[in-house]
Write an enzyme that holds these catalytic residues in place. Structure first.
Site, PDB file in Angstrom:
ATOM      1  N   GLY A  94       0.821  -1.169  -0.094  1.00 40.00           N
ATOM      2  CA  GLY A  94      -0.008  -0.063   0.219  1.00 40.00           C
ATOM      3  C   GLY A  94       0.782   1.235   0.137  1.00 40.00           C
ATOM      4  O   GLY A  94       0.348   2.386  -0.594  1.00 40.00           O
ATOM      5  N   ASP A 259       1.236 -12.241   5.939  1.00 34.61           N
ATOM      6  CA  ASP A 259       1.875 -11.253   4.923  1.00 34.61           C
ATOM      7  C   ASP A 259       3.318 -10.804   5.171  1.00 34.61           C
ATOM      8  O   ASP A 259       3.878 -10.087   4.669  1.00 34.61           O
ATOM      9  CB  ASP A 259       1.270 -10.268   4.842  1.00 34.61           C
ATOM     10  CG  ASP A 259       0.428  -9.604   5.971  1.00 34.61           C
ATOM     11  OD1 ASP A 259      -0.299 -10.122   6.635  1.00 34.61           O
ATOM     12  OD2 ASP A 259       0.590  -8.375   6.060  1.00 34.61           O
TER      13      ASP A 259
HETATM   14  P1  AMP Z   1       2.056  -3.800   7.800  1.00 33.13           P
HETATM   15  O1  AMP Z   1       1.127  -3.886   9.028  1.00 33.13           O
HETATM   16  O2  AMP Z   1       3.104  -2.894   7.919  1.00 33.13           O
HETATM   17  O3  AMP Z   1       2.598  -5.130   7.379  1.00 33.13           O
HETATM   18  O4  AMP Z   1       1.091  -3.235   6.736  1.00 33.13           O
HETATM   19  C1  AMP Z   1      -0.259  -4.172   6.572  1.00 33.13           C
HETATM   20  C2  AMP Z   1      -0.647  -3.500   5.228  1.00 33.13           C
HETATM   21  O5  AMP Z   1      -1.148  -2.383   5.325  1.00 33.13           O
HETATM   22  C3  AMP Z   1      -0.064  -3.812   3.889  1.00 33.13           C
HETATM   23  O6  AMP Z   1      -0.785  -3.881   2.856  1.00 33.13           O
HETATM   24  C4  AMP Z   1       0.645  -2.230   3.849  1.00 33.13           C
HETATM   25  O7  AMP Z   1       1.016  -2.040   2.508  1.00 33.13           O
HETATM   26  C5  AMP Z   1      -0.589  -1.496   4.402  1.00 33.13           C
HETATM   27  N1  AMP Z   1      -0.443  -0.186   4.997  1.00 33.13           N
HETATM   28  C6  AMP Z   1       0.357  -0.073   6.196  1.00 33.13           C
HETATM   29  N2  AMP Z   1       0.424   1.768   6.271  1.00 33.13           N
HETATM   30  C7  AMP Z   1       0.059   2.115   5.302  1.00 33.13           C
HETATM   31  C8  AMP Z   1      -0.190   3.513   4.841  1.00 33.13           C
HETATM   32  N3  AMP Z   1       0.151   4.257   5.605  1.00 33.13           N
HETATM   33  N4  AMP Z   1      -0.620   3.717   3.636  1.00 33.13           N
HETATM   34  C9  AMP Z   1      -1.054   2.833   2.676  1.00 33.13           C
HETATM   35  N5  AMP Z   1      -0.979   1.332   2.937  1.00 33.13           N
HETATM   36  C10 AMP Z   1      -0.572   1.156   4.214  1.00 33.13           C
HETATM   37 MG    MG Z   2       3.677  -5.827   6.180  1.00 32.96          MG
END
Ligand code: AMP
Ligand code: MG
Length: 495
Positions: A94, A259
């Site tokens: 994202g 993921d």
């Molecule tokens: P994470 O918890 O960092 O592994 O992220 C989980 C999901 O949320 C992944 O698909 C990330 O790309 C998305 N994500 C986390 N933070 C953001 C953000 N600020 N903007 C867009 N997508 C995000």
């Molecule tokens: Mg992640």
């Protein structure tokens, strides 16, 4: 000094070429005022990148994803994931981009990946951005893990973007992390491909992903009679070894969703992670982990659960169409999983090393010694990292620092004499028991300073944790746990 653009810099677009249905071509946003906050010069050299050029205006444009080298096709990768146990069919990058793959000095292919480069089609309402504190946390902790010998993605650079980013009602300085990993293939990538396959009945996307993973990480599996079963077995072993290493250094990942679990067996996605101080298997730092699903002591069981999900995604490739037995694939996967024996083997050999015991001491003796030690460590809330360093001193005859950590001294003394009778080797203990880890209070202190524009504490912390076994003058405060008034530590993810 003006530095000529590095014309030799090329990247590959292998993921994009081999798995186009799992990627979306995308461009990084152009930051208003990019500034280099930290650059990992040894890693740059490993990748064959010229540090002086990376510091130049073109180098910064490259690091921000705005100067796309020859051969590169930046993409956002698609993947699914089980988040806290619940399946989310479409997650994906994202706020991240795969710039491309680069061949390092050892001939290995490494992903160059951005985090905080603007919203992609997978942003799901998120702003696609990142801020200085969490990006520097990932930099510091991943470099500490690398120095501790734990397989991990690395951090090449953190850039300030010059943009203000809103987080919890506050405007914070924006940042971008440039990270490097042997790939960003995840268990969740296989679930994404599995869905493509289920939707069409066509096995090709799943097979192509598995072949890509084998070629990049486990080329020997290709020679096996059952390459996909060999892939599964190799991933189980890599993840078992990885989680054993986390447990041995007291690392709590914090968000072991499928993921965030790699096929390579490297640690990635440093969000709400932290190192345990007072020994307690129930240690949780993440502010969103209400039930302690990803607590320190649960990590091996969660890895097993995630690997079972991986097996499910691979089942269509494991089945032998000729056998006509639909249960065969499940039986094969269970056999290959082998009860997660690799975890126990790696954990007990690591424990043996931490306790300085030779191969002559039976494994049962090592594990029962630790079982009892665990109770004492928990009861007295003993700092896990400094305990093992003090224990090294005890092996040299100076037991007082270790003894001073326990409430029930009589029981610890009894344990100590049993352990000393086994002839522990202090020198070898000091080679595996770190003195410097990223202490939570010092990480917070450094990130707060960096957010206000002062990078000195981050640089000093990096100096401590990237040479973790070597005791040095001037780093005394990096060897001690948080003062009592630091309170119970909470970390926040996705920020
Ligand atoms: P994470 O918890 O960092 O592994 O992220 C989980 C999901 O949320 C992944 O698909 C990330 O790309 C998305 N994500 C986390 N933070 C953001 C953000 N600020 N903007 C867009 N997508 C995000
Ligand atoms: Mg992640």
């Amino acid at each position: 000094m003006s530095v000529a653009p590095d014309k030799t810099l090329t990247l590959q677009d292998r993921f994009w070429r081999e798995l186009p249905e799992m990627a979306v071509r995308w461009q990084a946003e152009v930051p208003p005022d990019p500034q280099l906050l930290v650059l990992n010069e040894p890693l740059a050299a490993d990748l064959g990148l010229d540090a002086a050029w990376l510091r130049s205006a073109d180098g910064l444009r490259f690091l921000a994803g705005n100067l796309v080298p020859a051969g590169a096709v930046p993409v956002a990768q698609a993947y699914s994931g089980h988040q806290f146990g619940g399946f989310v069919p479409r997650l994906g990058d994202g706020r991240a981009l795969l710039l491309g793959e680069c061949v390092d000095r050892h001939g290995c292919l490494r992903d160059i990946h951005l985090k905080g480069s603007g919203p992609t089609p997978f942003a799901r309402g998120g702003d696609g951005l990142a801020v200085v504190g969490p990006m520097l946390r990932e930099y510091v902790v991943s470099e500490a893990m690398h120095a501790l010998g734990v397989p991990t993605g690395r951090a090449l650079a953190v850039l300030g973007t010059g943009r203000r980013v809103e987080r919890d009602g506050q405007l914070l300085p924006g940042a971008l992390l440039v990270r490097v990993a042997s790939s960003h293939l995840r268990v969740g990538s296989f679930h994404y491909a599995f869905q493509l396959t289920s939707a069409t009945g066509d096995l090709k996307p799943l097979r192509r992903l598995a072949n890509h993973a084998i070629a990049r990480h486990y080329p020997r599996a290709a020679e096996s009679q059952r390459p996909y079963l060999a892939l599964f077995k190799a991933v189980v072993e890599a993840q078992a070894s990885l989680v054993a290493r986390w447990m041995l250094v007291g690392f709590v990942h914090g968000v072991m969703n499928t993921d965030n679990m790699t096929i390579s067996g490297e640690t990635i996605d440093y969000g709400p992670c932290a190192f345990m101080e007072a020994y307690d298997r129930e240690t949780v730092f993440s502010s969103i982990d209400f039930w302690g699903r990803y607590a320190y002591g649960n990590q091996p069981a969660i890895a097993e659960w995630n690997l079972a999900r991986f097996a499910e995604a691979l089942l269509p490739l494991l089945a032998d169409p000729a056998s006509g037995d639909p249960d065969e694939a499940i039986t094969l996967a269970e056999q290959a999983f082998g009860g997660f024996q690799q975890y126990r083997a790696d954990w007990s050999s690591g424990l043996r090393a931490k306790l300085g015991l030779s191969e002559d001491v039976e494994t049962d003796v090592v594990t029962s010694l630790f079982d009892e030690l665990q109770l004492l460590l928990t009861e007295s809330r003993v700092d896990y990292t400094s305990f093992f360093r003090h224990l090294g001193q005890a092996a040299r005859g100076g037991a007082e620092p270790a003894r001073g950590m326990f409430v029930d001294l009589a029981r610890f003394d009894e344990w100590l004499s049993r352990w000393l009778a086994l002839g522990p080797d202090a020198e070898s203990m000091d080679r595996v028991n770190p003195i410097y880890i990223p202490r939570n209070h010092l990480v917070e202190e450094a990130l707060t300073a960096a957010t206000a524009g002062d990078l000195d504490p981050v640089n000093k912390l990096l100096e401590a944790v990237t040479d973790p076994y070597n005791e040095r003058a001037g780093f005394e405060r990096y060897a001690s746990p948080a003062p009592a008034d630091f309170g119970s530590y909470r970390t926040f993810c996705g920020t």
